[in-house]
Design a protein around this motif. Sequence first.
Motif, PDB file in Angstrom:
ATOM      1  N   PHE A  86       0.827  -1.200   0.000  1.00 26.96           N
ATOM      2  CA  PHE A  86       0.000   0.000   0.000  1.00 26.96           C
ATOM      3  C   PHE A  86       0.869   1.261   0.000  1.00 26.96           C
ATOM      4  N   ALA A  87       1.942   1.253   0.770  1.00 21.10           N
ATOM      5  CA  ALA A  87       2.842   2.409   0.796  1.00 21.10           C
ATOM      6  C   ALA A  87       3.438   2.651  -0.592  1.00 21.10           C
ATOM      7  N   ALA A  88       3.812   1.588  -1.297  1.00 22.01           N
ATOM      8  CA  ALA A  88       4.351   1.728  -2.653  1.00 22.01           C
ATOM      9  C   ALA A  88       3.273   2.274  -3.593  1.00 22.01           C
ATOM     10  N   PHE A  89       2.067   1.774  -3.461  1.00 23.25           N
ATOM     11  CA  PHE A  89       0.937   2.230  -4.271  1.00 23.25           C
ATOM     12  C   PHE A  89       0.703   3.727  -4.061  1.00 23.25           C
ATOM     13  N   VAL A  90       0.613   4.139  -2.811  1.00 24.03           N
ATOM     14  CA  VAL A  90       0.381   5.548  -2.495  1.00 24.03           C
ATOM     15  C   VAL A  90       1.583   6.397  -2.908  1.00 24.03           C
ATOM     16  N   GLY A  91       2.786   5.889  -2.681  1.00 21.81           N
ATOM     17  CA  GLY A  91       3.984   6.625  -3.080  1.00 21.81           C
ATOM     18  C   GLY A  91       4.016   6.887  -4.576  1.00 21.81           C
ATOM     19  N   ALA A  92       3.619   5.892  -5.375  1.00 19.84           N
ATOM     20  CA  ALA A  92       3.578   6.076  -6.829  1.00 19.84           C
ATOM     21  C   ALA A  92       2.527   7.118  -7.208  1.00 19.84           C
TER      22      ALA A  92
ATOM     23  N   MET B 111      -7.972   3.330  -7.176  1.00 23.98           N
ATOM     24  CA  MET B 111      -9.096   2.895  -6.374  1.00 23.98           C
ATOM     25  C   MET B 111      -8.568   2.178  -5.133  1.00 23.98           C
ATOM     26  N   VAL B 112      -9.118   2.524  -4.001  1.00 19.68           N
ATOM     27  CA  VAL B 112      -8.788   1.854  -2.745  1.00 19.68           C
ATOM     28  C   VAL B 112     -10.094   1.579  -2.018  1.00 19.68           C
ATOM     29  N   LEU B 113     -10.309   0.352  -1.640  1.00 24.30           N
ATOM     30  CA  LEU B 113     -11.446  -0.010  -0.795  1.00 24.30           C
ATOM     31  C   LEU B 113     -10.893  -0.679   0.449  1.00 24.30           C
ATOM     32  N   HIS B 114     -11.169  -0.102   1.593  1.00 21.80           N
ATOM     33  CA  HIS B 114     -10.761  -0.742   2.857  1.00 21.80           C
ATOM     34  C   HIS B 114     -11.762  -0.400   3.939  1.00 21.80           C
ATOM     35  N   PRO B 115     -12.003  -1.337   4.865  1.00 18.04           N
ATOM     36  CA  PRO B 115     -12.940  -1.064   5.945  1.00 18.04           C
ATOM     37  C   PRO B 115     -12.406   0.019   6.873  1.00 18.04           C
ATOM     38  N   ASP B 116     -13.304   0.874   7.371  1.00 14.21           N
ATOM     39  CA  ASP B 116     -12.919   1.827   8.401  1.00 14.21           C
ATOM     40  C   ASP B 116     -12.685   1.045   9.687  1.00 14.21           C
ATOM     41  N   PRO B 117     -11.595   1.343  10.393  1.00  9.20           N
ATOM     42  CA  PRO B 117     -11.285   0.559  11.591  1.00  9.20           C
ATOM     43  C   PRO B 117     -12.301   0.729  12.719  1.00  9.20           C
ATOM     44  N   ALA B 118     -13.042   1.835  12.747  1.00  7.94           N
ATOM     45  CA  ALA B 118     -13.961   2.097  13.862  1.00  7.94           C
ATOM     46  C   ALA B 118     -15.310   1.438  13.691  1.00  7.94           C
TER      47      ALA B 118
END
Length: 186
Positions: free
Chosen positions: A107-113, A178-185
């Motif tokens: 994910f860090a690589a994805f966001v960094g790009a 596109m990013v889909l991830h559950p909210d932790p709360a």
Amino acid sequence: MVINAEPERSGAGIVETVLHPGRLRIVHALMDRELTARQLSAELSDIPQASLYRHVGRLVDAGVLRVTREERVRGGTQRTYTVVESAVTLGPRDFDAASSADHQRYFAAFVGALVAGFEQYLRTTGAAPTRDGVVYQQIPVWITPAESRQLAAAVTELLRPLRTRTEGRRRRRTTFAMVLHPDPAT
């Protein structure tokens, strides 16, 4: 790097090769098109030319890039490259086998790009986000994991015809992420 639930597979060594920030930018630049190293160098002008050539060679050796054409130019060989998309797609088994630390790196690589590409766009002469149709937003939705996969598949299918378009009047290559991830709360 494409990370989704398609059936293609990539090896861990390929993932490690692609995760380098410079190599990841090269892969993104070559998705759905063919460029020479010289064209890549002009497009990714902040990567020193010697480093770019070294990264391209490593990506070819790893099977991430393939040579689509070779031409004799001024006593040398000019190669045209493209991405082997199946080599940069994590399949369900790869995705499930990845640890939390692996996912964080991916994910860090994805966001960094994304950040590097956006910074490069902003540095171009005449960059005008409103005129150019720049959009970045977060939209919370309430869905199950199965619905999340269905949404991703539907959006990917919606974008498929746009990936094969060519340059034209006022049309330019645009990155959709596109990013889909559950909210932790919740």
